[in-house]
Design an enzyme around this catalytic site. Structure first.
Site, PDB file in Angstrom:
ATOM      1  N   ASP A  14     -37.186  13.841 -18.804  1.00 50.66           N
ATOM      2  CA  ASP A  14     -38.314  12.774 -18.802  1.00 50.66           C
ATOM      3  C   ASP A  14     -39.344  13.257 -18.057  1.00 50.66           C
ATOM      4  O   ASP A  14     -40.318  12.454 -17.637  1.00 50.66           O
ATOM      5  CB  ASP A  14     -37.677  11.473 -18.104  1.00 50.66           C
ATOM      6  N   ASP A  66     -34.486  11.009 -27.620  1.00 45.86           N
ATOM      7  CA  ASP A  66     -34.125   9.606 -27.261  1.00 45.86           C
ATOM      8  C   ASP A  66     -35.564   8.768 -27.340  1.00 45.86           C
ATOM      9  O   ASP A  66     -36.189   8.668 -26.455  1.00 45.86           O
ATOM     10  CB  ASP A  66     -33.788   9.679 -25.360  1.00 45.86           C
ATOM     11  N   LYS A  68     -35.317   5.724 -28.529  1.00 42.75           N
ATOM     12  CA  LYS A  68     -34.713   4.542 -28.338  1.00 42.75           C
ATOM     13  C   LYS A  68     -35.461   3.594 -29.566  1.00 42.75           C
ATOM     14  O   LYS A  68     -36.140   2.739 -29.332  1.00 42.75           O
ATOM     15  CB  LYS A  68     -35.048   3.669 -26.955  1.00 42.75           C
ATOM     16  N   ALA A  70     -36.412   1.301 -32.425  1.00 39.48           N
ATOM     17  CA  ALA A  70     -36.235  -0.287 -32.534  1.00 39.48           C
ATOM     18  C   ALA A  70     -37.179  -0.931 -33.397  1.00 39.48           C
ATOM     19  O   ALA A  70     -38.127  -1.639 -32.914  1.00 39.48           O
ATOM     20  CB  ALA A  70     -36.079  -0.996 -31.095  1.00 39.48           C
ATOM     21  N   ASP A  71     -36.874  -0.593 -34.648  1.00 41.71           N
ATOM     22  CA  ASP A  71     -38.133  -0.920 -35.494  1.00 41.71           C
ATOM     23  C   ASP A  71     -37.501  -1.384 -36.929  1.00 41.71           C
ATOM     24  O   ASP A  71     -36.275  -1.151 -36.970  1.00 41.71           O
ATOM     25  CB  ASP A  71     -39.191   0.216 -35.877  1.00 41.71           C
ATOM     26  N   PRO A  73     -36.204  -0.979 -40.666  1.00 41.07           N
ATOM     27  CA  PRO A  73     -35.409  -0.058 -41.142  1.00 41.07           C
ATOM     28  C   PRO A  73     -36.207   1.417 -41.628  1.00 41.07           C
ATOM     29  O   PRO A  73     -35.795   2.393 -41.327  1.00 41.07           O
ATOM     30  CB  PRO A  73     -34.471  -0.588 -42.283  1.00 41.07           C
ATOM     31  N   PRO A 185     -21.350  10.312  -9.691  1.00 36.09           N
ATOM     32  CA  PRO A 185     -20.878  11.212 -10.718  1.00 36.09           C
ATOM     33  C   PRO A 185     -19.339  10.868 -10.843  1.00 36.09           C
ATOM     34  O   PRO A 185     -18.618  10.834  -9.967  1.00 36.09           O
ATOM     35  CB  PRO A 185     -21.157  12.616 -10.067  1.00 36.09           C
ATOM     36  N   ARG A 200     -33.337  11.902 -13.336  1.00 43.74           N
ATOM     37  CA  ARG A 200     -34.334  12.522 -11.886  1.00 43.74           C
ATOM     38  C   ARG A 200     -33.557  13.264 -10.761  1.00 43.74           C
ATOM     39  O   ARG A 200     -34.054  14.066 -10.124  1.00 43.74           O
ATOM     40  CB  ARG A 200     -35.035  11.041 -11.136  1.00 43.74           C
TER      41      ARG A 200
HETATM   42  O1  3DU Z   1     -32.186   7.337 -13.723  1.00 43.93           O
HETATM   43  P1  3DU Z   1     -32.288   8.789 -14.377  1.00 43.93           P
HETATM   44  O2  3DU Z   1     -33.698   9.528 -13.809  1.00 43.93           O
HETATM   45  O3  3DU Z   1     -31.078   9.795 -14.355  1.00 43.93           O
HETATM   46  O4  3DU Z   1     -32.630   8.928 -16.102  1.00 43.93           O
HETATM   47  C1  3DU Z   1     -31.880   8.220 -16.764  1.00 43.93           C
HETATM   48  C2  3DU Z   1     -31.974   8.246 -18.456  1.00 43.93           C
HETATM   49  O5  3DU Z   1     -31.281   7.575 -19.023  1.00 43.93           O
HETATM   50  C3  3DU Z   1     -33.559   8.031 -18.693  1.00 43.93           C
HETATM   51  O6  3DU Z   1     -33.744   9.004 -19.762  1.00 43.93           O
HETATM   52  C4  3DU Z   1     -33.256   6.589 -19.289  1.00 43.93           C
HETATM   53  O7  3DU Z   1     -34.387   6.602 -20.390  1.00 43.93           O
HETATM   54  C5  3DU Z   1     -31.998   6.646 -20.022  1.00 43.93           C
HETATM   55  N1  3DU Z   1     -31.340   5.417 -20.019  1.00 43.93           N
HETATM   56  C6  3DU Z   1     -31.006   4.520 -18.803  1.00 43.93           C
HETATM   57  O8  3DU Z   1     -31.428   5.008 -17.843  1.00 43.93           O
HETATM   58  C7  3DU Z   1     -30.484   3.390 -18.919  1.00 43.93           C
HETATM   59  C8  3DU Z   1     -29.965   2.970 -20.149  1.00 43.93           C
HETATM   60  O9  3DU Z   1     -29.419   1.835 -20.368  1.00 43.93           O
HETATM   61  C9  3DU Z   1     -30.355   3.527 -21.395  1.00 43.93           C
HETATM   62  C10 3DU Z   1     -30.891   4.965 -21.240  1.00 43.93           C
END
Ligand code: 3DU
Length: 407
Positions: A14, A66, A68, A70-71, A73, A185, A200
């Protein structure tokens, strides 16, 4: 390249810096562990969808887009199609938009389809959570390859994993929310997830590749060592032998959720074979409001001396939390200390002071430095697990992250 249903880490890309993303992709190519890369919208918006193929070439790992999605079909299908054409092996869409969207993307047949069932953030409880069971059922029945469940809510992972796997035993479960969002973890994997998603905590680390490998090894530790009944017996033996060797006296043995739970049971059982027959119990993560009281399962009595068991210790915070809970439940509860398999030797002076404040003596079967020294260039079943390169990385990690006083 389809995703396999196996345990591993999905590294969330990200970041917005394309060069850095490609560098990390190259690093992950040779990383120790089972990794998949998930490209999120922040990176895609900066770098364009072409970044998918670049990351795939650089890493040679499976790539999830990813978006996500959501539109309606028609639009969802076009977004997914572009992502597959650009190199995605899997795409993520939202399950809440309904079965017509899910089916439209599935019928493309261009790669894996993964649906978000429930999310990690608190707002997810407002609208998504009440519908999550139904979403889970629908996506599993539609024959999707994967689902996303929240690692920050282990009970939800357990319940929803059961629902999807009852419909489809081959579906894989991926769970985000590790470290930065609060889950540890391994929390989701012990509750039925296959992959844990980490963003992150890896890409913001000083050495991202090392962070990825370290988190991978944390996820795989004791759960892996106890995969079969025979292995679990060996682990229980080691704990019980250490208790006898140290002469620890106690009335009740307590397993810290989650990995301490089977340990408490197994160790109590093993000790009973040596005529050391003690009461045992474990944390209940979500307090029950009826029947057996509250926060633990087990018979803790006033005046008990308690031995806490868990797999590893990092900062000791979860152990202190568990102890405070036990101490508040009964009068005059005393501590016999904490026994872990591995002391990661990462506790700061402040962490140690915290344990001392509650008279929580720390005992371990092994220290992380002993494990590495033992394994260094040693062949086990034809394989050297710690070669010079890994030993060098470990020492570097130790110098960088472990408090001065322990080096
Ligand atoms: O918190 P992190 O930096 O480890 O990132 C988590 C990733 O997982 C990030 O890409 C986010 O879009 C995704 N994610 C969630 O954090 C929570 C959800 O419910 C679904 C996806």
């Amino acid at each position: 390249m389809r995703l396999k249903k196996e345990k591993g880490i999905i590294v969330a890309f990200d970041m917005e810096d394309t060069e850095f993303a490609l560098e990390l992709a190259r690093d992950l190519r040779g990383a120790r562990g089972n990794f998949v890369i998930k490209v999120g919208r922040p990176l895609e918006m900066r770098a364009g969808i072409g970044i998918l193929a670049q990351i795939k070439d650089a890493s040679e790992l499976p790539i999830i887009y990813d978006g996500k999605i959501a539109d309606i079909p028609y639009i969802s299908q076009r977004i997914a199609s572009s992502a597959y054409d650009a190199g995605a092996d899997a795409v993520i869409l939202h399950g809440f938009v309904g079965s017509d969207v899910v089916k439209a993307v599935k019928t493309l047949g261009k790669g894996d389809v993964i649906a978000v069932v429930e999310m990690t953030h608190p707002g997810s409880d407002e609208f998504i959570q009440p519908a999550a069971e139904r979403i889970a059922m629908m996506v599993a029945r539609t024959g999707l390859e994967g689902v996303v469940l929240p690692a920050t809510k282990p009970e939800r992972v357990k319940n929803l994993a059961r629902i999807v796997q009852r419909e489809n035993a081959y579906i894989y479960i991926i769970a985000p929310g590790i470290k930065t969002q609060g889950a540890s973890p391994g929390d989701a994997i012990v509750n039925g997830a296959d992959y844990e998603v980490v963003g992150r905590a890896i890409y913001n680390a000083e050495e991202p590749k090392l962070a990825a490998e370290t988190i991978y090894s944390e996820v795989m530790d004791i759960a892996d060592a106890m995969r079969t009944g025979g292995d679990a017996m060996k682990v229980a033996n080691a704990y019980a032998a250490r208790i006898k060797e140290l002469g620890i006296e106690f009335d009740y043995i307590h397993g810290v959720a989650y990995k301490g739970i089977p340990l408490a049971a197994l160790v109590a059982m093993r000790l009973s074979e040596w005529e050391i027959n003690k009461r045992w119990g474990y944390d209940r993560k979500e307090e029950k409001r009826y029947g057996e009281e509250g926060a633990i399962v087990g018979e803790l009595r006033d005046g008990d001396t308690v031995l806490i068991v868990d797999d590893v210790i990092t900062t000791g915070a979860t152990k202190v939390e568990s102890w405070l809970k036990l101490a508040s439940m009964r009068r005059d509860v005393k501590s016999a200390g904490i026994l872990v398999a591995v002391d990661r030797e990462e506790m700061s002076d402040a962490d140690k002071k915290m344990l001392a404040r509650y008279h929580l003596s720390l005992y371990s079967i092994l220290k992380i430095t002993e494990i590495f020294e033992f394994l260094h260039n040693r062949e086990i079943d034809g394989k050297v697990y710690v070669d010079d390169g890994m030993m060098h990385d470990f020492k570097q990690y130790f110098r960088q992250y472990v408090p001065e006083t322990q080096c």
